[in-house]
Design a protein around this motif. Structure first.
Motif, PDB file in Angstrom:
ATOM      1  N   ALA A 109     -22.213   9.136  36.494  1.00  0.00           N
ATOM      2  CA  ALA A 109     -21.554   8.575  35.305  1.00  0.00           C
ATOM      3  C   ALA A 109     -22.325   7.365  34.780  1.00  0.00           C
ATOM      4  CB  ALA A 109     -20.107   8.204  35.620  1.00  0.00           C
ATOM      5  N   SER A 112     -25.557   8.593  33.256  1.00  0.00           N
ATOM      6  CA  SER A 112     -25.236   9.294  32.019  1.00  0.00           C
ATOM      7  C   SER A 112     -24.973   8.318  30.879  1.00  0.00           C
ATOM      8  CB  SER A 112     -24.017  10.200  32.244  1.00  0.00           C
ATOM      9  OG  SER A 112     -23.727  10.927  31.094  1.00  0.00           O
ATOM     10  N   GLU A 142     -23.436  15.509  33.556  1.00  0.00           N
ATOM     11  CA  GLU A 142     -22.022  15.683  33.235  1.00  0.00           C
ATOM     12  C   GLU A 142     -21.469  16.957  33.869  1.00  0.00           C
ATOM     13  OE1 GLU A 142     -21.998  15.343  28.975  1.00  0.00           O
ATOM     14  OE2 GLU A 142     -21.863  13.148  29.065  1.00  0.00           O
TER      15      GLU A 142
END
Length: 153
Positions: A109, A112, A142
């Motif tokens: 995360a 990303s 993801e």
């Protein structure tokens, strides 16, 4: 080179690429750690998954470093540099299987989100191949996050 504000500091496209070279190398080592040290009832599943992920991260790291070389940058290439540049942490060596998976979700995360910022910086600089690379990696991370979250239930 174009600049953007990222986490209260100004970064060039080369710096953001290098940050991701570092993050991907830390992830590569972390995934090996998890692959070797996972224990418990889900050993076989996670052992294989962590190997799949470190192979995937290795390819992504090489693509980012080669993109950096293509735009006449210099990718970080030592553990010392990776640890200085990375925004994610090494494995502690004390994670249980569930914590390993949760930590990977959090790391993916973070990376990303940084890639999302990198896409905007690359587009501002007119560097569409770098933007495309970041988008592709972000999409893959993801998908990994979705699968790992599903694994945790």
């Amino acid at each position: 080179m174009a600049k953007t504000t990222s986490k209260s500091k100004t970064m060039t496209l080369e710096q953001i690429l290098n940050q991701q070279v570092a993050n991907l190398n830390i992830l590569y080592v972390k995934l090996h750690n998890y692959h070797w040290y996972v224990k418990g009832e889900h050993f076989f599943t996670l052992h294989a998954k962590f190997e799949e992920l470190y192979d995937d991260i290795n390819l992504k790291m090489d693509e980012v470093a080669e993109r950096l070389l293509t735009i006449k940058g210099s990718p970080a290439a030592t553990m010392k540099e990776y640890l200085e540049l990375a925004t994610i942490q090494e494995a502690s060596g004390k994670e249980d299987a569930r914590k390993m998976v949760q930590t990977l979700i959090e790391d993916f995360a973070s990376v990303s989100e940084e890639l999302h910022e990198g896409v905007h910086l690359a587009e501002e600089a007119g560097d569409h191949p770098t933007a495309d690379l970041f988008i592709t990696i972000k999409n893959d991370l993801e998908k990994h996050m979705w699968m790992l979250r599903s694994y945790l239930g």
